[in-house]
Motif scaffolding. Sequence first.
Motif, PDB file in Angstrom:
ATOM      1  N   SER A 160       0.461  -1.178   0.179  1.00 48.74           N
ATOM      2  CA  SER A 160      -0.704  -0.207  -0.085  1.00 48.74           C
ATOM      3  C   SER A 160       0.679   1.303  -0.306  1.00 48.74           C
ATOM      4  N   LEU A 161       1.797   1.093   0.971  1.00 47.93           N
ATOM      5  CA  LEU A 161       2.655   2.445   1.138  1.00 47.93           C
ATOM      6  C   LEU A 161       3.548   2.954  -0.138  1.00 47.93           C
ATOM      7  N   ASP A 217       0.641   5.256  -6.957  1.00 45.59           N
ATOM      8  CA  ASP A 217      -0.214   6.672  -6.858  1.00 45.59           C
ATOM      9  C   ASP A 217       0.330   7.093  -5.390  1.00 45.59           C
ATOM     10  N   ARG A 218       0.865   6.272  -4.744  1.00 47.38           N
ATOM     11  CA  ARG A 218       0.887   6.029  -3.342  1.00 47.38           C
ATOM     12  C   ARG A 218       2.130   6.552  -2.473  1.00 47.38           C
ATOM     13  N   ARG A 219       3.011   6.071  -3.537  1.00 46.67           N
ATOM     14  CA  ARG A 219       4.213   6.131  -3.499  1.00 46.67           C
ATOM     15  C   ARG A 219       4.843   7.600  -3.105  1.00 46.67           C
ATOM     16  N   LYS A 220       4.518   8.864  -4.006  1.00 43.79           N
ATOM     17  CA  LYS A 220       3.907  10.281  -3.928  1.00 43.79           C
ATOM     18  C   LYS A 220       3.964  10.918  -2.446  1.00 43.79           C
ATOM     19  N   TRP A 221       3.599   9.967  -1.291  1.00 42.20           N
ATOM     20  CA  TRP A 221       3.120  10.758  -0.600  1.00 42.20           C
ATOM     21  C   TRP A 221       4.612  11.149   0.394  1.00 42.20           C
ATOM     22  N   TRP A 222       5.202  10.020   0.534  1.00 33.70           N
ATOM     23  CA  TRP A 222       6.702  10.340   1.113  1.00 33.70           C
ATOM     24  C   TRP A 222       7.435  11.733   0.443  1.00 33.70           C
ATOM     25  N   VAL A 223       6.580  11.997  -0.626  1.00 35.83           N
ATOM     26  CA  VAL A 223       7.790  13.657  -0.954  1.00 35.83           C
ATOM     27  C   VAL A 223       7.488  14.592  -0.002  1.00 35.83           C
ATOM     28  N   MET A 224       8.498  15.096   0.594  1.00 35.46           N
ATOM     29  CA  MET A 224       8.138  15.935   1.482  1.00 35.46           C
ATOM     30  C   MET A 224       7.021  16.786   1.543  1.00 35.46           C
ATOM     31  N   ASP A 280      -3.176  13.560   4.278  1.00 32.18           N
ATOM     32  CA  ASP A 280      -2.619  12.786   3.646  1.00 32.18           C
ATOM     33  C   ASP A 280      -2.268  11.640   4.364  1.00 32.18           C
ATOM     34  N   VAL A 281      -1.803  12.393   5.589  1.00 32.29           N
ATOM     35  CA  VAL A 281      -1.442  11.553   7.041  1.00 32.29           C
ATOM     36  C   VAL A 281      -2.154  10.405   6.988  1.00 32.29           C
ATOM     37  N   GLN A 282      -3.659  11.339   7.082  1.00 30.40           N
ATOM     38  CA  GLN A 282      -4.801  10.731   7.598  1.00 30.40           C
ATOM     39  C   GLN A 282      -5.458   9.707   6.679  1.00 30.40           C
ATOM     40  N   ASP A 283      -5.147   9.893   5.202  1.00 33.13           N
ATOM     41  CA  ASP A 283      -5.323   9.064   4.579  1.00 33.13           C
ATOM     42  C   ASP A 283      -4.634   7.678   5.013  1.00 33.13           C
ATOM     43  N   VAL A 284      -3.495   7.586   4.348  1.00 37.68           N
ATOM     44  CA  VAL A 284      -2.758   6.741   5.127  1.00 37.68           C
ATOM     45  C   VAL A 284      -3.222   5.457   6.222  1.00 37.68           C
ATOM     46  N   ALA A 285      -3.289   6.922   7.292  1.00 36.98           N
ATOM     47  CA  ALA A 285      -3.563   6.295   8.757  1.00 36.98           C
ATOM     48  C   ALA A 285      -4.900   5.164   8.579  1.00 36.98           C
ATOM     49  N   ASP A 286      -6.007   5.441   7.484  1.00 40.43           N
ATOM     50  CA  ASP A 286      -7.841   4.896   7.525  1.00 40.43           C
ATOM     51  C   ASP A 286      -7.108   3.627   6.506  1.00 40.43           C
TER      52      ASP A 286
END
Length: 203
Positions: free
Chosen positions: A26-27, A32-39, A46-52
């Motif tokens: 998932s992470l 489409d999710r890997r971009k979440w780790w860009v600062m 976005d953090v809430q989306d990951v947590a959910d």
Amino acid sequence: MKKTASSMPGAAAVRDRRFAKDFHHSLWERPDRRKWWVMRHRNEADVQDVADELAWSVAVSLDRILPTDIVSATIRHAVLEEYGSSLDYHDQREANAEVDWYELTLGLPVAKMLDWFVRHHPDSAQTAIGDILRATEKRWGIPAKVTGRSLCQSLSLDGKLGQEVLDEYLDRVLPSEQLSAHRLGTFDGFCSLALIVRRGELS
């Protein structure tokens, strides 16, 4: 004792065999999710989306943590054991008398476990309840409608389901002949009455 993988092998197995792989997929493996780790994407939303998503992955995988067949068998045996204890008292008090629904009682822990099973695994709980209805009739000659009303009492008084949701569930769970009786008032509105008593609305 410190909680480590070596001291909690069951927890380590759940982590390694299921969730670590799922979370990594998932992470990281989805572009489409890997971009979440860009600062610039590290914001609260976005953090809430990951947590959910991670929480949902766990929630829908409960059967991989605690297999439903094991839980179902345990609850079924616990309910029948407590009904058996109730009937021992009944037999001592009134020999050869018919058993009424209020004489089949469940202790709070068993009732809460049955409620948990209904809320988290409704389909498996339906099968377990059907097995309980058949077992009480085969072992003790108690009609399924009597056992059904007793289960209704326990789920109403000690469960967390709203009454409307519980009634809808019981409509699906009860066999067709019980369902007709339930809708015609054979249960005398007991589930609704039990909920009123629990809320303190009836003195």
